[in-house]
Design a protein around this motif. Structure first.
Motif, PDB file in Angstrom:
ATOM      1  N   LEU B  22     -16.401 -58.409-148.438  1.00 46.78           N
ATOM      2  CA  LEU B  22     -17.471 -57.626-147.815  1.00 46.78           C
ATOM      3  C   LEU B  22     -18.830 -58.290-148.018  1.00 46.78           C
ATOM      4  CD1 LEU B  22     -16.423 -53.949-148.621  1.00 46.78           C
ATOM      5  CD2 LEU B  22     -16.322 -55.141-146.426  1.00 46.78           C
ATOM      6  N   GLN B  23     -19.064 -58.795-149.236  1.00 46.06           N
ATOM      7  CA  GLN B  23     -20.350 -59.464-149.496  1.00 46.06           C
ATOM      8  C   GLN B  23     -20.546 -60.642-148.567  1.00 46.06           C
ATOM      9  OE1 GLN B  23     -21.775 -60.372-153.465  1.00 46.06           O
ATOM     10  NE2 GLN B  23     -20.241 -59.003-154.311  1.00 46.06           N
ATOM     11  N   ILE B  24     -19.474 -61.430-148.418  1.00 46.50           N
ATOM     12  CA  ILE B  24     -19.586 -62.605-147.553  1.00 46.50           C
ATOM     13  C   ILE B  24     -19.837 -62.165-146.107  1.00 46.50           C
ATOM     14  CG2 ILE B  24     -18.265 -64.522-146.553  1.00 46.50           C
ATOM     15  CD1 ILE B  24     -17.003 -64.905-149.311  1.00 46.50           C
ATOM     16  N   ALA B  25     -19.145 -61.104-145.677  1.00 41.70           N
ATOM     17  CA  ALA B  25     -19.313 -60.644-144.298  1.00 41.70           C
ATOM     18  C   ALA B  25     -20.750 -60.191-144.043  1.00 41.70           C
ATOM     19  CB  ALA B  25     -18.331 -59.520-144.009  1.00 41.70           C
ATOM     20  N   PHE B  26     -21.303 -59.361-144.934  1.00 41.70           N
ATOM     21  CA  PHE B  26     -22.678 -58.874-144.745  1.00 41.70           C
ATOM     22  C   PHE B  26     -23.675 -60.025-144.834  1.00 41.70           C
ATOM     23  CE2 PHE B  26     -21.293 -54.456-146.086  1.00 41.70           C
ATOM     24  CZ  PHE B  26     -21.551 -53.896-144.854  1.00 41.70           C
ATOM     25  N   THR B  27     -23.446 -60.898-145.827  1.00 43.93           N
ATOM     26  CA  THR B  27     -24.374 -62.012-146.005  1.00 43.93           C
ATOM     27  C   THR B  27     -24.420 -62.856-144.737  1.00 43.93           C
ATOM     28  OG1 THR B  27     -23.907 -62.050-148.344  1.00 43.93           O
ATOM     29  CG2 THR B  27     -24.899 -64.026-147.435  1.00 43.93           C
ATOM     30  N   MET B  28     -23.241 -63.122-144.192  1.00 45.29           N
ATOM     31  CA  MET B  28     -23.194 -63.939-142.990  1.00 45.29           C
ATOM     32  C   MET B  28     -23.938 -63.246-141.841  1.00 45.29           C
ATOM     33  SD  MET B  28     -19.963 -65.498-141.025  1.00 45.29           S
ATOM     34  CE  MET B  28     -20.063 -65.709-139.266  1.00 45.29           C
ATOM     35  N   THR B  29     -23.706 -61.935-141.687  1.00 44.21           N
ATOM     36  CA  THR B  29     -24.376 -61.191-140.611  1.00 44.21           C
ATOM     37  C   THR B  29     -25.884 -61.336-140.719  1.00 44.21           C
ATOM     38  OG1 THR B  29     -22.592 -59.604-140.761  1.00 44.21           O
ATOM     39  CG2 THR B  29     -24.529 -58.929-139.507  1.00 44.21           C
ATOM     40  N   VAL B  30     -26.399 -61.107-141.929  1.00 47.56           N
ATOM     41  CA  VAL B  30     -27.850 -61.159-142.108  1.00 47.56           C
ATOM     42  C   VAL B  30     -28.362 -62.587-141.925  1.00 47.56           C
ATOM     43  CG1 VAL B  30     -29.724 -60.820-143.757  1.00 47.56           C
ATOM     44  CG2 VAL B  30     -27.876 -59.152-143.623  1.00 47.56           C
ATOM     45  N   VAL B  31     -27.716 -63.535-142.589  1.00 49.71           N
ATOM     46  CA  VAL B  31     -28.229 -64.909-142.575  1.00 49.71           C
ATOM     47  C   VAL B  31     -28.228 -65.476-141.150  1.00 49.71           C
ATOM     48  CG1 VAL B  31     -27.742 -67.269-143.324  1.00 49.71           C
ATOM     49  CG2 VAL B  31     -27.659 -65.399-144.967  1.00 49.71           C
ATOM     50  N   ILE B  32     -27.136 -65.306-140.432  1.00 49.28           N
ATOM     51  CA  ILE B  32     -27.054 -65.905-139.096  1.00 49.28           C
ATOM     52  C   ILE B  32     -28.055 -65.261-138.137  1.00 49.28           C
ATOM     53  CG2 ILE B  32     -25.544 -66.355-137.125  1.00 49.28           C
ATOM     54  CD1 ILE B  32     -24.987 -67.884-139.786  1.00 49.28           C
ATOM     55  N   ASN B  33     -28.123 -63.930-138.176  1.00 55.18           N
ATOM     56  CA  ASN B  33     -29.075 -63.286-137.276  1.00 55.18           C
ATOM     57  C   ASN B  33     -30.513 -63.615-137.658  1.00 55.18           C
ATOM     58  OD1 ASN B  33     -27.854 -61.501-135.087  1.00 55.18           O
ATOM     59  ND2 ASN B  33     -26.578 -61.051-136.865  1.00 55.18           N
ATOM     60  N   GLY B 341     -13.512 -63.121-145.223  1.00 51.69           N
ATOM     61  CA  GLY B 341     -14.912 -62.681-145.197  1.00 51.69           C
ATOM     62  C   GLY B 341     -15.653 -63.166-143.969  1.00 51.69           C
ATOM     63  N   VAL B 342     -15.535 -64.457-143.662  1.00 51.98           N
ATOM     64  CA  VAL B 342     -16.311 -64.975-142.528  1.00 51.98           C
ATOM     65  C   VAL B 342     -15.726 -64.504-141.204  1.00 51.98           C
ATOM     66  CG1 VAL B 342     -17.218 -66.987-143.749  1.00 51.98           C
ATOM     67  CG2 VAL B 342     -15.097 -67.194-142.445  1.00 51.98           C
ATOM     68  N   THR B 343     -14.424 -64.194-141.180  1.00 46.01           N
ATOM     69  CA  THR B 343     -13.855 -63.656-139.940  1.00 46.01           C
ATOM     70  C   THR B 343     -14.445 -62.274-139.674  1.00 46.01           C
ATOM     71  OG1 THR B 343     -11.843 -64.823-140.510  1.00 46.01           O
ATOM     72  CG2 THR B 343     -11.698 -63.223-138.722  1.00 46.01           C
ATOM     73  N   LEU B 344     -14.438 -61.443-140.720  1.00 44.58           N
ATOM     74  CA  LEU B 344     -15.080 -60.130-140.600  1.00 44.58           C
ATOM     75  C   LEU B 344     -16.566 -60.318-140.299  1.00 44.58           C
ATOM     76  CD1 LEU B 344     -14.596 -57.094-140.945  1.00 44.58           C
ATOM     77  CD2 LEU B 344     -15.143 -57.348-143.364  1.00 44.58           C
ATOM     78  N   GLY B 345     -17.169 -61.304-140.987  1.00 41.54           N
ATOM     79  CA  GLY B 345     -18.587 -61.597-140.790  1.00 41.54           C
ATOM     80  C   GLY B 345     -18.887 -61.981-139.350  1.00 41.54           C
ATOM     81  N   ALA B 346     -17.992 -62.747-138.729  1.00 39.77           N
ATOM     82  CA  ALA B 346     -18.227 -63.172-137.348  1.00 39.77           C
ATOM     83  C   ALA B 346     -18.291 -61.953-136.437  1.00 39.77           C
ATOM     84  CB  ALA B 346     -17.116 -64.110-136.900  1.00 39.77           C
ATOM     85  N   ILE B 347     -17.373 -61.001-136.679  1.00 36.10           N
ATOM     86  CA  ILE B 347     -17.376 -59.787-135.848  1.00 36.10           C
ATOM     87  C   ILE B 347     -18.685 -59.024-136.050  1.00 36.10           C
ATOM     88  CG2 ILE B 347     -16.210 -57.577-135.456  1.00 36.10           C
ATOM     89  CD1 ILE B 347     -13.628 -58.992-136.481  1.00 36.10           C
ATOM     90  N   LEU B 372     -20.904 -72.090-136.818  1.00 34.58           N
ATOM     91  CA  LEU B 372     -21.640 -72.853-137.836  1.00 34.58           C
ATOM     92  C   LEU B 372     -21.859 -72.003-139.077  1.00 34.58           C
ATOM     93  CD1 LEU B 372     -24.340 -74.900-135.880  1.00 34.58           C
ATOM     94  CD2 LEU B 372     -22.262 -75.724-136.991  1.00 34.58           C
ATOM     95  N   GLY B 373     -22.171 -70.724-138.862  1.00 25.38           N
ATOM     96  CA  GLY B 373     -22.377 -69.811-139.978  1.00 25.38           C
ATOM     97  C   GLY B 373     -21.104 -69.652-140.797  1.00 25.38           C
ATOM     98  N   MET B 374     -19.971 -69.562-140.100  1.00 23.15           N
ATOM     99  CA  MET B 374     -18.694 -69.410-140.810  1.00 23.15           C
ATOM    100  C   MET B 374     -18.457 -70.614-141.717  1.00 23.15           C
ATOM    101  SD  MET B 374     -16.415 -67.902-137.641  1.00 23.15           S
ATOM    102  CE  MET B 374     -14.923 -67.412-138.483  1.00 23.15           C
ATOM    103  N   ILE B 375     -18.646 -71.801-141.152  1.00 25.40           N
ATOM    104  CA  ILE B 375     -18.435 -73.022-141.946  1.00 25.40           C
ATOM    105  C   ILE B 375     -19.393 -73.049-143.135  1.00 25.40           C
ATOM    106  CG2 ILE B 375     -18.599 -75.550-141.900  1.00 25.40           C
ATOM    107  CD1 ILE B 375     -17.766 -75.327-138.895  1.00 25.40           C
TER     108      ILE B 375
END
Lengths: 435, 404
Positions: B22-33, B341-347, B372-375
């Motif tokens: 979950l942390q990775i998913a939220f972090t990715m959402t915030v960072v990429i946007n 995490g990053v799969t959930l994060g991508a969604i 790119l964010g996932m990687i």
């Protein structure tokens, strides 16, 4: 008992300082980031005059080009404001708009300077609860008889008269003389609801005078002017007769009946003007109270809305982190818990002990978070700068500190519920065996 | 690779894995946007105004008192400014590009109130504007000195020449070359017919946040009353020196006026884009904080997991597992959690970006941000877990036999 548990919490913190400090840091960062954005949202989208925001109404008349589907303009024309003013239907009403003038101080050491002022009707000060330091505002006679009187802001009074009681002084502006009637105290409502035309965080004006003096002395207009038809002819009179909107119009209506009555009145006025051929659009006149007006004007910037969502996710990450760390911490205490259970501690007291331990982490996180939020707000203030907008309101107050602390403690305890439950359900036998 | 055993071992501590996911998913959402928003803002800030911003400044002169003569002052001032060594040229204008304050009007191609209007910011200037602003005239001619009307107070405008920005020309006459719009008639202010005599490549209006910022025009007239704003271009590197000297010179030349708003165009640009740069800085702070917190979380959970399994690790080592195999175990474990995490994060990232696009008028995020964010987040996870994993790899086999 509470103090005993608090001492246990402190001991437990010391025994595992890195893990505990990490938790405190996570809580502090999450909470402070959220509180910084919350403060921005809270004040920017807040109610600048809660005591009477439901009695103050902004008036809009829908004039405009019938071929274009714009919303009613924010401001009124001279013709319409004068007509509404003459009728005087509301218990209080004010027209107002900005002007600029060159002030030539009596004091020869001061060079002449340009000042942004506001023309307003006598009711302006009472309507918006403007605090006075010295003297008072003008009365309606001054409006009708074009008396050359002014009310100064605190800053201007300091600049011109060293901050003393300047009532009765004579001020020279744009080649005219004005008598000082009063000085207002610090007054910078955020958002600047009474005039959002130059942004809702615009700084206040320095000098106030009866509105009718703006056209009669032909002062330089400032603020926003918008014309849906070209001005016919040249000069001030042609401009006054034009369909340009440039005047803010507010009324004070104490009861819902008065509100309905006034809405009716401006609709009748609109219908009349439609018959005369001036208003060409379908009737769409508005009276909105302060909060409705600020929402309609979308004073809350998109930036803070986006940041709110991002800060909420940042807080979520921090709390998820705290759950994990609390779990590690409590589970690493399993042997100790096992011993306490074997010695007769029941689940209830273990539960309370760990709630207090989580709350203790939250408390320290909150304290640290309040400090961080204070720095964060200062940082935002520096980023926005003082030269372009009002930023005095960006600061930590006691209320905010209290909310921060409460939120930190509560969210840490909530984050701790699962780890606490796990800690209370340790099987003592396993841990006693390995000792 | 021993994916099966690693997965089964991980499932023994489901909660830890879920928390990190979950942390990775939220972090990715915030960072990429956030990175997308920062890039959008910096693209906005990078748009040129058409002026030579580095070498241009402006100031206002406001006269007062009965002896002040606006017409004479403006003519004198401009003369004096243009003769100042180091000044390339100077003009008088009603508004400053990108400053946030100015005037605009609706223009029509037909004299009919019902016809649609196009937005156009206007600058009322003299024949020196093109040189002062350093604009590229791509078609037609500049104003001539005799075209310019010096209007006292609110005297009606009699000039009929216009120079428009290429973007405005494109908007009014799609598919025409700049040369093809010369001589066309535009109606402003009701039925005043104006002729296009020139087209400049680029000239931004005063409001950078307006989507119509590129739609602008120049008119050859100037209202000379008590106040006037002068725009001044200097030779490269002379600006700061001249800002001080020019102010001094103008103050000394006439005691019945004040000089105010002395600013370089760079200062003006900084002010106009202050919200955007503040937003970018705040977003960077959020990004860095989040990556830090999430990495700490990954480290914390890894250390916890390793400490709990210290004995099992020792056992594996005693049974012949190499250090590399232990290291790989924890790296692969993290890789699996990160991947979920990053799969959930991508969604979440795409969902949040759709919300931003629909609620806040933001452009759609380019497709490559999400992969790119996932990687990037997988790499961050691997780096974070490297320390604890190599710690685990140093576990002595002997630990398996100790302490019981």
């Amino acid at each position: 008992m509470l103090f005993y548990y608090l001492r246990l919490s402190a001991l437990s913190y010391k025994r595992n300082p890195i893990l505990s400090s990490l938790m405190v840091l996570a809580v502090a960062i999450g909470i402070s980031a959220y509180m910084v954005i919350y403060t921005l949202n809270y004040v920017m989208g807040g109610n600048p005059i809660p005591q009477k925001s439901e009695q103050l109404f902004h008036v809009q008349l829908d004039i405009g080009n019938p071929n274009q589907s714009f919303d009613p303009p924010r401001q009124l024309t001279y013709l319409d404001s004068m007509a509404l003013m003459r009728d005087g239907r509301a218990s209080r009403q004010t027209m107002s708009s900005k002007f600029v003038g060159i002030i030539e101080p009596e004091n020869p050491e001061l060079r002449p300077f340009r000042s942004v002022g506001r023309g307003a009707s006598a009711d302006f000060f009472a309507m918006f609860d403007v605090p006075f330091l010295y003297g008072s505002s003008w009365n309606e006679d001054a409006d009708t008889n074009l008396q050359q009187v002014v009310v100064l802001s605190r800053e201007l009074n300091e600049r011109l008269y060293g901050g003393g009681d300047s009532t009765g002084e004579i001020l020279n502006m744009e080649g005219n003389t004005f008598q000082v009637l009063g000085v207002i105290d610090e007054w910078n409502p955020v958002p600047k609801y009474y005039d959002v035309n130059n942004g809702p965080f615009d700084t206040g004006e320095e000098i106030y005078l009866p509105w009718n003096l703006i056209p009669s002395l032909e002062l330089s207009r400032a603020g926003n002017t918008s014309c849906h038809k070209p001005v016919v002819g040249v000069g001030w009179q042609a401009f006054l007769n034009s369909e340009c909107v440039w005047i803010q119009y507010w009324v004070e209506l104490e009861t819902p009946e008065a509100e309905a009555d006034y809405a009716n009145f401006i609709n009748n006025y609109g219908a009349e003007q439609k018959q005369l051929g001036r208003f060409e659009k379908p009737l769409n006149n508005n009276i909105l109270d302060v909060e409705e007006w600020l929402i309609e004007q979308e004073v809350l910037p998109d930036e803070t809305k986006i940041l709110s969502a991002l800060a909420a996710m940042l807080l979520a990450v921090c709390l998820l982190n705290t759950i994990g760390l609390l779990l590690s911490k409590f589970l690493s205490k399993s042997p100790e818990i096992g011993v306490r259970q074997a010695l007769g501690a029941h689940k209830g007291s273990l539960f309370i002990q760990h709630v207090i331990e989580a709350g203790f982490i939250g408390l320290i996180g909150g304290l640290f978070g309040a400090v961080l939020a204070g720095f964060g707000l200062e940082g935002v203030k520096v980023l926005l700068g003082e030269d372009l907008m009002q930023t005095d309101w960006i600061q930590l107050d006691l209320n905010l500190i209290a909310i921060t602390m409460l939120m930190a403690i509560m969210s840490t305890i909530v984050a701790g519920l699962y780890p606490i439950w796990r800690a209370c359900n340790v099987n003592p036998a396993i841990h006693l065996k390995t000792q | 690779m021993e994916i099966g055993p690693i997965l089964r071992a991980m499932i023994r501590n489901k909660l830890g894995a879920v928390l990190i996911t979950l942390q990775i998913a939220f972090t990715m959402t915030v960072v990429i946007n956030a990175i997308f928003i920062i890039n959008e803002r910096s693209n906005l800030m990078a748009r040129p105004s058409g002026l030579d911003e580095a070498n241009t400044f402006y100031l206002s002169s406001v006269g007062y008192g009965d002896e002040f003569n606006g017409v004479v002052t403006v003519r004198d001032d401009l003369e004096r400014l243009r003769q100042t060594p180091g000044v390339v040229d100077a003009t008088v204008t009603n508004a400053i590009p990108v400053s946030g304050s100015g005037s605009n009007t609706g223009v029509r191609l037909v004299d009919d109130e019902a016809a649609a209007t196009s937005f156009a910011a206007y600058y009322r200037v003299d024949e020196h504007a093109i040189e002062t602003m350093d604009l590229d005239l791509v078609a037609g001619r500049n104003f001539a000195a005799e075209d310019v009307q010096w209007r006292a107070g609110s005297e009606a405008i009699t000039t009929r020449e216009l120079i428009i920005s290429q973007q405005l020309a494109n908007n009014l006459f799609p598919d025409r070359e700049p040369n093809g719009v010369l001589g066309e008639t535009m109606f402003i202010n009701g039925s005043e017919a104006h002729q296009i005599i020139g087209v400049v490549e680029q000239l931004q209006g005063p409001w950078p946040s307006n989507s119509s910022v590129e739609l602008s025009m120049l008119q050859p007239n100037s209202s000379v009353g008590s106040s006037a704003t002068y725009l001044i271009r200097t030779e490269p590197g002379q600006r700061d020196r001249l800002m001080a000297e020019v102010e001094e010179m103008l103050v000394a030349s006439n005691s019945n006026r004040i000089i105010r708003d002395l600013m370089s165009l760079e200062q003006t640009r900084e002010g106009s884009y202050r919200i955007d740069s503040a937003m970018s800085t705040i977003l960077w702070a959020i990004i860095i904080t989040l990556i830090f917190i999430t990495s700490m979380g990954i480290v914390g959970m890894a250390v916890f997991g390793i400490n709990r399994r210290r004995k099992q690790i020792g056992t594996r080592r005693a049974l012949g597992a190499t250090r590399l195999e232990i290291l790989r175990h924890f790296m692969v474990e993290n890789l699996m959690v990160s991947t979920i995490g990053v799969t959930l994060g991508a969604i979440l990232t795409i969902a949040f970006s759709i919300v931003l696009t629909s609620s806040f008028n933001m452009p759609t995020m380019a497709w490559y941000y999400t992969p790119l964010g996932m990687i990037a987040l997988i790499l961050i996870g691997q780096v974070a877990v490297l320390g604890p994993s190599s710690g685990a790899a140093r576990t002595e086999p002997a630990i398996a036999t100790r302490s019981i």
